[in-house]
Design an enzyme around this catalytic site. Structure first.
Site, PDB file in Angstrom:
ATOM      1  N   TYR A 164      -7.430 -10.340  15.144  1.00 56.02           N
ATOM      2  CA  TYR A 164      -6.154 -10.918  14.396  1.00 56.02           C
ATOM      3  C   TYR A 164      -6.362 -12.383  14.220  1.00 56.02           C
ATOM      4  O   TYR A 164      -6.221 -13.234  13.245  1.00 56.02           O
ATOM      5  CB  TYR A 164      -4.925 -10.393  14.670  1.00 56.02           C
ATOM      6  CG  TYR A 164      -3.712 -11.075  14.092  1.00 56.02           C
ATOM      7  CD1 TYR A 164      -3.429 -10.572  12.740  1.00 56.02           C
ATOM      8  CD2 TYR A 164      -2.929 -12.047  14.628  1.00 56.02           C
ATOM      9  CE1 TYR A 164      -2.588 -11.141  12.030  1.00 56.02           C
ATOM     10  CE2 TYR A 164      -2.034 -12.551  14.009  1.00 56.02           C
ATOM     11  CZ  TYR A 164      -1.692 -11.954  12.671  1.00 56.02           C
ATOM     12  OH  TYR A 164      -0.597 -12.756  11.971  1.00 56.02           O
ATOM     13  N   ASN A 196       0.848  -1.242  -0.197  1.00 58.40           N
ATOM     14  CA  ASN A 196       0.083   0.077  -0.087  1.00 58.40           C
ATOM     15  C   ASN A 196       0.838   1.174  -0.054  1.00 58.40           C
ATOM     16  O   ASN A 196       0.365   2.200  -0.467  1.00 58.40           O
ATOM     17  CB  ASN A 196      -0.709  -0.202   1.196  1.00 58.40           C
ATOM     18  CG  ASN A 196      -2.167   0.977   0.941  1.00 58.40           C
ATOM     19  OD1 ASN A 196      -2.353   1.352   0.089  1.00 58.40           O
ATOM     20  ND2 ASN A 196      -2.689   1.354   2.282  1.00 58.40           N
ATOM     21  N   LYS A 220      -6.522 -15.343  11.158  1.00 60.76           N
ATOM     22  CA  LYS A 220      -5.591 -16.198  10.967  1.00 60.76           C
ATOM     23  C   LYS A 220      -5.952 -17.920  10.943  1.00 60.76           C
ATOM     24  O   LYS A 220      -5.815 -18.588  10.129  1.00 60.76           O
ATOM     25  CB  LYS A 220      -4.359 -16.147  11.758  1.00 60.76           C
ATOM     26  CG  LYS A 220      -3.368 -14.807  11.134  1.00 60.76           C
ATOM     27  CD  LYS A 220      -3.006 -14.717   9.936  1.00 60.76           C
ATOM     28  CE  LYS A 220      -2.630 -13.442   9.322  1.00 60.76           C
ATOM     29  NZ  LYS A 220      -1.851 -13.516   7.915  1.00 60.76           N
ATOM     30  N   ASN A 240       0.399 -12.831   1.040  1.00 64.60           N
ATOM     31  CA  ASN A 240       1.233 -12.824   2.417  1.00 64.60           C
ATOM     32  C   ASN A 240       0.751 -11.296   2.973  1.00 64.60           C
ATOM     33  O   ASN A 240       0.737 -11.215   4.418  1.00 64.60           O
ATOM     34  CB  ASN A 240       2.577 -12.629   2.087  1.00 64.60           C
ATOM     35  CG  ASN A 240       3.245 -11.684   3.310  1.00 64.60           C
ATOM     36  OD1 ASN A 240       3.783 -12.444   4.108  1.00 64.60           O
ATOM     37  ND2 ASN A 240       3.481 -10.445   2.946  1.00 64.60           N
ATOM     38  N   ASP A 274      -4.265  -0.488  -2.014  1.00 69.60           N
ATOM     39  CA  ASP A 274      -4.941  -1.103  -0.714  1.00 69.60           C
ATOM     40  C   ASP A 274      -5.636  -2.162  -0.759  1.00 69.60           C
ATOM     41  O   ASP A 274      -6.889  -2.522  -1.386  1.00 69.60           O
ATOM     42  CB  ASP A 274      -6.050   0.019  -0.138  1.00 69.60           C
ATOM     43  CG  ASP A 274      -6.258  -0.357   1.171  1.00 69.60           C
ATOM     44  OD1 ASP A 274      -5.917  -1.353   1.771  1.00 69.60           O
ATOM     45  OD2 ASP A 274      -7.176   0.462   1.660  1.00 69.60           O
TER      46      ASP A 274
HETATM   47  N1  NAP Z   1       5.510 -11.130  12.198  1.00 69.88           N
HETATM   48  C1  NAP Z   1       4.780 -12.203  12.776  1.00 69.88           C
HETATM   49  O1  NAP Z   1       5.151 -12.239  13.681  1.00 69.88           O
HETATM   50  C2  NAP Z   1       3.985 -12.884  11.958  1.00 69.88           C
HETATM   51  C3  NAP Z   1       3.504 -14.081  12.545  1.00 69.88           C
HETATM   52  C4  NAP Z   1       2.678 -14.843  11.744  1.00 69.88           C
HETATM   53  C5  NAP Z   1       2.178 -14.531  10.757  1.00 69.88           C
HETATM   54  N2  NAP Z   1       2.577 -13.196  10.141  1.00 69.88           N
HETATM   55  C6  NAP Z   1       1.796 -12.623   8.881  1.00 69.88           C
HETATM   56  O2  NAP Z   1       2.694 -12.557   7.987  1.00 69.88           O
HETATM   57  C7  NAP Z   1       2.405 -11.639   6.978  1.00 69.88           C
HETATM   58  C8  NAP Z   1       3.373 -10.495   6.861  1.00 69.88           C
HETATM   59  O3  NAP Z   1       3.500  -9.827   8.197  1.00 69.88           O
HETATM   60  P1  NAP Z   1       5.041  -9.314   8.420  1.00 69.88           P
HETATM   61  O4  NAP Z   1       5.375  -9.855   9.701  1.00 69.88           O
HETATM   62  O5  NAP Z   1       5.853  -9.187   7.374  1.00 69.88           O
HETATM   63  O6  NAP Z   1       4.583  -7.551   8.896  1.00 69.88           O
HETATM   64  P2  NAP Z   1       5.050  -6.406   8.012  1.00 69.88           P
HETATM   65  O7  NAP Z   1       6.433  -6.105   8.035  1.00 69.88           O
HETATM   66  O8  NAP Z   1       4.123  -5.366   8.834  1.00 69.88           O
HETATM   67  O9  NAP Z   1       4.466  -6.432   6.490  1.00 69.88           O
HETATM   68  C9  NAP Z   1       3.272  -6.606   6.010  1.00 69.88           C
HETATM   69  C10 NAP Z   1       3.275  -6.216   4.554  1.00 69.88           C
HETATM   70  O10 NAP Z   1       1.795  -6.214   4.351  1.00 69.88           O
HETATM   71  C11 NAP Z   1       1.632  -4.976   3.681  1.00 69.88           C
HETATM   72  N3  NAP Z   1       0.252  -4.553   3.902  1.00 69.88           N
HETATM   73  C12 NAP Z   1      -0.429  -4.616   4.987  1.00 69.88           C
HETATM   74  N4  NAP Z   1      -1.894  -4.155   4.863  1.00 69.88           N
HETATM   75  C13 NAP Z   1      -1.742  -4.218   3.603  1.00 69.88           C
HETATM   76  C14 NAP Z   1      -3.013  -3.344   2.510  1.00 69.88           C
HETATM   77  N5  NAP Z   1      -4.055  -3.121   2.963  1.00 69.88           N
HETATM   78  N6  NAP Z   1      -2.891  -3.355   1.543  1.00 69.88           N
HETATM   79  C15 NAP Z   1      -1.632  -3.503   0.949  1.00 69.88           C
HETATM   80  N7  NAP Z   1      -0.428  -4.160   1.465  1.00 69.88           N
HETATM   81  C16 NAP Z   1      -0.773  -4.314   2.909  1.00 69.88           C
HETATM   82  C17 NAP Z   1       2.495  -3.992   4.097  1.00 69.88           C
HETATM   83  O11 NAP Z   1       2.669  -3.057   3.184  1.00 69.88           O
HETATM   84  P3  NAP Z   1       2.305  -1.460   3.573  1.00 69.88           P
HETATM   85  O12 NAP Z   1       3.216  -0.946   4.395  1.00 69.88           O
HETATM   86  O13 NAP Z   1       2.419  -0.790   2.017  1.00 69.88           O
HETATM   87  O14 NAP Z   1       0.734  -1.584   3.965  1.00 69.88           O
HETATM   88  C18 NAP Z   1       3.724  -4.814   4.407  1.00 69.88           C
HETATM   89  O15 NAP Z   1       4.309  -5.030   2.949  1.00 69.88           O
HETATM   90  C19 NAP Z   1       1.020 -11.164   7.443  1.00 69.88           C
HETATM   91  O16 NAP Z   1       0.002 -11.732   6.733  1.00 69.88           O
HETATM   92  C20 NAP Z   1       1.002 -11.602   8.976  1.00 69.88           C
HETATM   93  O17 NAP Z   1      -0.144 -11.880   9.475  1.00 69.88           O
HETATM   94  C21 NAP Z   1       3.343 -12.454  10.878  1.00 69.88           C
END
Ligand code: NAP
Length: 266
Positions: free
Chosen positions: A152, A38, A156, A87, A62
């Site tokens: 959240y 986004n 998931k 993702n 978005d």
């Molecule tokens: N970190 C953890 O502990 C963890 C554990 C289990 C699962 N996960 C999952 O892993 C995935 C990636 O998360 P992450 O940990 O890497 O977090 P992150 O660093 O915050 O990355 C999230 C990514 O998703 C994008 N995003 C979020 N909302 C969006 C929207 N409305 N439209 C377009 N892009 C969007 C963000 O881009 P923008 O900044 O441009 O919005 C960013 O590129 C998620 O699905 C999360 O639920 C994470």
């Protein structure tokens, strides 16, 4: 000699964290990329990914909105997608009744509605082309009621379940569906979710590069799912036998505001 077009991978949420690392894995394995997020940071991520010598196109949209998903889909212009790595997602801390409903809605729309809409569109395209790989980023959070992160964890749980159900429906096709279920991982996630004052938000977490490596390998092998890391595997196993009330109580200790240790572990 005829040029064979490179394989194409679509990675959502590829600007930071696990998504950026998944895109790196795709680039290392010579997939051309369409990466989406986004915020404008997706452009610098794309510049870095191009250093692997693959073509990278960006989409700023978005993905919580159907229009945003349509924008990404239109960018594909009917090209066959060899791998879809769904993702993009976000978390949201604090007690449910203290959360802003607009934020709650955004979590549901990004994690569930946007993901399902994109998988429906690209999945149908894959069926027309007769093959494809889909990686859905769920979470071990989907196995436990997430007190102080209730919405959240619910999203998931949806994704973990949806992924296995879709895989079953497609088992007689050349389309594979894999669910990557990470545990707490060192990304922007906890800051964005307003959870830096929690135990889980402040303690040491998994390396997103390793999580992505495991997810990418599982997708390429056509596996049903992968829980990344042995500690998370143990947690996942425990979640399948402990009563929901006990899991909810345990989650409070990890995710309630004010549970952060005084000093983050080095
Ligand atoms: N970190 C953890 O502990 C963890 C554990 C289990 C699962 N996960 C999952 O892993 C995935 C990636 O998360 P992450 O940990 O890497 O977090 P992150 O660093 O915050 O990355 C999230 C990514 O998703 C994008 N995003 C979020 N909302 C969006 C929207 N409305 N439209 C377009 N892009 C969007 C963000 O881009 P923008 O900044 O441009 O919005 C960013 O590129 C998620 O699905 C999360 O639920 C994470």
């Amino acid at each position: 000699m005829r040029d064979t077009p490179a394989k194409l991978a679509v990675v959502t949420g590829a600007s930071t964290g696990i998504g950026l690392e998944l895109a790196r894995e795709c680039a290392k394995h010579k997939f051309d990329l369409v990466v989406a997020a986004n915020e404008p940071q997706i452009d610098s991520a794309a510049d870095e990914l191009r250093r692997e010598g693959v073509k990278v196109e960006t989409v700023k949209a978005d993905l919580a909105s159907l229009a945003g998903v349509d924008k990404l889909y239109e960018k594909l212009g009917g090209r066959p997608v060899d791998a879809l790595l769904a993702n993009a997602g976000r978390g949201l801390g604090k007690a449910f009744l203290d959360q802003d409903f607009a934020d709650i809605r955004c979590v549901i729309d990004t994690n569930v509605t946007g993901t399902v809409y994109l998988v429906h569109k690209v999945g149908n395209e894959m069926r027309r082309h007769g093959q494809g790989r889909i990686l859905i980023v769920g979470s071990i959070a989907g196995f436990m009621p997430g007190s102080y992160q209730a919405v959240y964890n619910g999203t998931k749980a949806f994704l973990d379940s949806f992924s296995y159900a879709l895989r079953e429906e497609l088992k007689h096709t050349d389309i594979t569906v894999t669910c990557l279920m990470p545990g707490p991982t060192e990304t922007e996630f906890f800051r964005r979710a307003g959870m830096l004052d929690t135990k889980v938000g402040s303690e040491e977490k998994d390396d997103p590069a390793q999580v992505a490596k495991n997810g990418f390998a599982a997708m390429m092998a056509g596996e049903g799912g992968v829980v990344s890391g042995w500690q998370n595997k143990l947690q996942a196993a425990a979640a399948h036998v402990l009563p929901a009330a006990a899991l909810a109580r345990r989650h409070t200790k990890e995710a309630a505001p004010g549970t952060a240790k005084k000093k983050a572990r080095k």
